[in-house]
Write a protein that holds these residues in place. Structure first.
Motif, PDB file in Angstrom:
ATOM      1  N   HIS A   1       0.856  -1.193   0.000  1.00  0.00           N
ATOM      2  CA  HIS A   1       0.000   0.000   0.000  1.00  0.00           C
ATOM      3  C   HIS A   1       0.890   1.241   0.000  1.00  0.00           C
ATOM      4  N   ASP A   2       0.867   1.960  -1.098  1.00  0.00           N
ATOM      5  CA  ASP A   2       1.800   3.065  -1.273  1.00  0.00           C
ATOM      6  C   ASP A   2       1.587   4.196  -0.280  1.00  0.00           C
ATOM      7  N   ARG A   3       0.339   4.427   0.116  1.00  0.00           N
ATOM      8  CA  ARG A   3       0.081   5.613   0.932  1.00  0.00           C
ATOM      9  C   ARG A   3      -0.136   5.224   2.393  1.00  0.00           C
ATOM     10  N   MET A   4      -1.036   5.895   3.105  1.00  0.00           N
ATOM     11  CA  MET A   4      -1.057   5.781   4.551  1.00  0.00           C
ATOM     12  C   MET A   4      -1.607   4.461   5.087  1.00  0.00           C
ATOM     13  N   ALA A   5      -2.265   3.675   4.249  1.00  0.00           N
ATOM     14  CA  ALA A   5      -2.753   2.373   4.710  1.00  0.00           C
ATOM     15  C   ALA A   5      -1.624   1.398   5.001  1.00  0.00           C
ATOM     16  N   HIS A   6      -0.389   1.798   4.672  1.00  0.00           N
ATOM     17  CA  HIS A   6       0.742   0.912   4.943  1.00  0.00           C
ATOM     18  C   HIS A   6       0.883   0.614   6.431  1.00  0.00           C
ATOM     19  N   ALA A   7       0.465   1.539   7.280  1.00  0.00           N
ATOM     20  CA  ALA A   7       0.609   1.312   8.723  1.00  0.00           C
ATOM     21  C   ALA A   7      -0.211   0.121   9.181  1.00  0.00           C
ATOM     22  N   THR A   8      -1.436   0.008   8.668  1.00  0.00           N
ATOM     23  CA  THR A   8      -2.273  -1.143   8.978  1.00  0.00           C
ATOM     24  C   THR A   8      -1.704  -2.405   8.352  1.00  0.00           C
ATOM     25  N   GLU A   9      -1.189  -2.287   7.147  1.00  0.00           N
ATOM     26  CA  GLU A   9      -0.624  -3.449   6.456  1.00  0.00           C
ATOM     27  C   GLU A   9       0.576  -4.023   7.206  1.00  0.00           C
ATOM     28  N   ILE A  10       1.436  -3.159   7.727  1.00  0.00           N
ATOM     29  CA  ILE A  10       2.598  -3.635   8.482  1.00  0.00           C
ATOM     30  C   ILE A  10       2.147  -4.432   9.704  1.00  0.00           C
ATOM     31  N   ILE A  11       1.126  -3.938  10.391  1.00  0.00           N
ATOM     32  CA  ILE A  11       0.616  -4.635  11.573  1.00  0.00           C
ATOM     33  C   ILE A  11       0.017  -5.975  11.182  1.00  0.00           C
ATOM     34  N   ALA A  12      -0.749  -5.992  10.089  1.00  0.00           N
ATOM     35  CA  ALA A  12      -1.354  -7.245   9.626  1.00  0.00           C
ATOM     36  C   ALA A  12      -0.295  -8.265   9.260  1.00  0.00           C
ATOM     37  N   GLN A  13       0.753  -7.815   8.584  1.00  0.00           N
ATOM     38  CA  GLN A  13       1.800  -8.750   8.187  1.00  0.00           C
ATOM     39  C   GLN A  13       2.621  -9.221   9.388  1.00  0.00           C
ATOM     40  N   THR A  14       2.702  -8.409  10.419  1.00  0.00           N
ATOM     41  CA  THR A  14       3.353  -8.844  11.651  1.00  0.00           C
ATOM     42  C   THR A  14       2.628 -10.049  12.223  1.00  0.00           C
ATOM     43  N   LYS A  15       1.316  -9.987  12.260  1.00  0.00           N
ATOM     44  CA  LYS A  15       0.524 -11.109  12.769  1.00  0.00           C
ATOM     45  C   LYS A  15       0.582 -12.304  11.825  1.00  0.00           C
ATOM     46  N   ASN A  16       0.398 -12.052  10.539  1.00  0.00           N
ATOM     47  CA  ASN A  16       0.351 -13.146   9.570  1.00  0.00           C
ATOM     48  C   ASN A  16       1.670 -13.918   9.486  1.00  0.00           C
ATOM     49  N   ASN A  17       2.777 -13.237   9.762  1.00  0.00           N
ATOM     50  CA  ASN A  17       4.091 -13.880   9.713  1.00  0.00           C
ATOM     51  C   ASN A  17       4.578 -14.344  11.080  1.00  0.00           C
ATOM     52  N   ASN A  18       3.687 -14.265  12.071  1.00  0.00           N
ATOM     53  CA  ASN A  18       4.019 -14.716  13.429  1.00  0.00           C
ATOM     54  C   ASN A  18       5.277 -14.055  13.966  1.00  0.00           C
ATOM     55  N   LEU A  19       5.408 -12.773  13.692  1.00  0.00           N
ATOM     56  CA  LEU A  19       6.547 -12.022  14.195  1.00  0.00           C
ATOM     57  C   LEU A  19       6.270 -11.559  15.629  1.00  0.00           C
ATOM     58  N   LYS A  20       7.283 -11.614  16.455  1.00  0.00           N
ATOM     59  CA  LYS A  20       7.143 -11.145  17.828  1.00  0.00           C
ATOM     60  C   LYS A  20       7.264  -9.625  17.843  1.00  0.00           C
ATOM     61  N   TYR A  21       6.326  -8.960  18.507  1.00  0.00           N
ATOM     62  CA  TYR A  21       6.312  -7.505  18.498  1.00  0.00           C
ATOM     63  C   TYR A  21       6.196  -6.959  19.914  1.00  0.00           C
ATOM     64  N   ILE A  22       6.645  -5.735  20.073  1.00  0.00           N
ATOM     65  CA  ILE A  22       6.471  -5.010  21.325  1.00  0.00           C
ATOM     66  C   ILE A  22       6.119  -3.566  20.989  1.00  0.00           C
ATOM     67  N   GLU A  23       5.556  -2.863  21.969  1.00  0.00           N
ATOM     68  CA  GLU A  23       5.335  -1.430  21.852  1.00  0.00           C
ATOM     69  C   GLU A  23       6.317  -0.701  22.763  1.00  0.00           C
ATOM     70  N   PHE A  24       6.596   0.544  22.416  1.00  0.00           N
ATOM     71  CA  PHE A  24       7.554   1.326  23.184  1.00  0.00           C
ATOM     72  C   PHE A  24       7.101   2.780  23.192  1.00  0.00           C
TER      73      PHE A  24
END
Length: 231
Positions: free
Chosen positions: A177-200
């Motif tokens: 997603h070229d524009r601002m929807a990329h933020a949601t896409e990154i989060i979705a792909q984090t879940k779909n790829n079973n990546l471990k995440y944290i907030e800071f």
């Protein structure tokens, strides 16, 4: 005793800074990052001003889009470049001067100590946000609803441009997603790829309030049309 510097010295750490029409701020933003990362990569997204020239003068590596494509496209351009350099970690850092560089080193240290793949900055952890009213009361709550529904990850701040990705996350997260929807896409792909995440907790300084409504509507539009992300 483990120090923050111990987590920085042994790895290639690259800052990817998307910028559009930021000639007044991009130089100072780039210079502020040099003591924290190995390379600063500014992606000039088709600016017609001196954004690219000022970034180069500051010592940054500058990649240019011939036309304005959007922040998502700029981040992917920078991420692709970082992958070619075999970066261990990549920082996403906006070019408008709203982020504080003092958050970078502790965020990287936290990511490593947590053995996580991706760190999401949050303006709602630890300190009171000074976000404009429309963003704080309307945009952010709606964005969280979109995010929770379409990604399944409940984050306190779903549209923050401050992130740190390790090499595995950099390989697996491909922004389409070229524009601002990329933020949601990154989060979705984090879940779909079973990546471990944290907030800071990170500080975001808002210096301009006048375009809050229009900017917010654009983001909501992109979130809506970009929410049907492939699973």
């Amino acid at each position: 005793m483990v120090t923050i510097q111990d987590y920085i010295d042994k790895f290639m750490f690259i800052a990817v800074v998307p910028a559009y029409m930021e000639e007044k701020k991009i130089g100072s933003v780039a210079r502020s990052l040099f003591n924290l990362v190995d390379k600063v990569v500014v992606v000039d997204d088709g600016s017609s001003d001196n954004t690219a020239k000022n970034a180069e003068a500051a010592g940054a590596i500058v990649l240019r889009h011939k036309i304005n494509r959007g922040q998502g496209a700029s981040l992917q351009t920078g991420d692709d470049y970082a992958l070619r350099l075999s970066a261990d970690y990549v920082l996403h850092f906006d070019g408008d001067g709203q982020f504080e560089v003092n958050d970078v080193a502790p965020a990287l240290a936290k990511l490593k100590m947590a053995n996580a793949d991706i760190l999401f900055g949050s303006r709602f952890l630890g300190t009171e946000s000074n976000a404009p009213w429309f963003k704080k009361q309307i945009l952010f709550p709606l964005a969280r609803i979109f995010n929770n529904f379409f990604t399944g990850l409940k984050l306190t701040d779903v549209h923050n441009g401050f992130r740190i990705l390790n090499h595995q996350a950099l390989e697996k997260i491909i922004i389409t997603h070229d524009r601002m929807a990329h933020a949601t896409e990154i989060i979705a792909q984090t879940k779909n790829n079973n990546l471990k995440y944290i907030e800071f907790p990170v500080k975001v300084v808002y210096r301009e309030y006048g375009q809050g409504l229009n900017e917010g509507l654009y983001i909501l539009r992109d979130l809506f049309f970009g929410s049907f992300i492939k699973k």
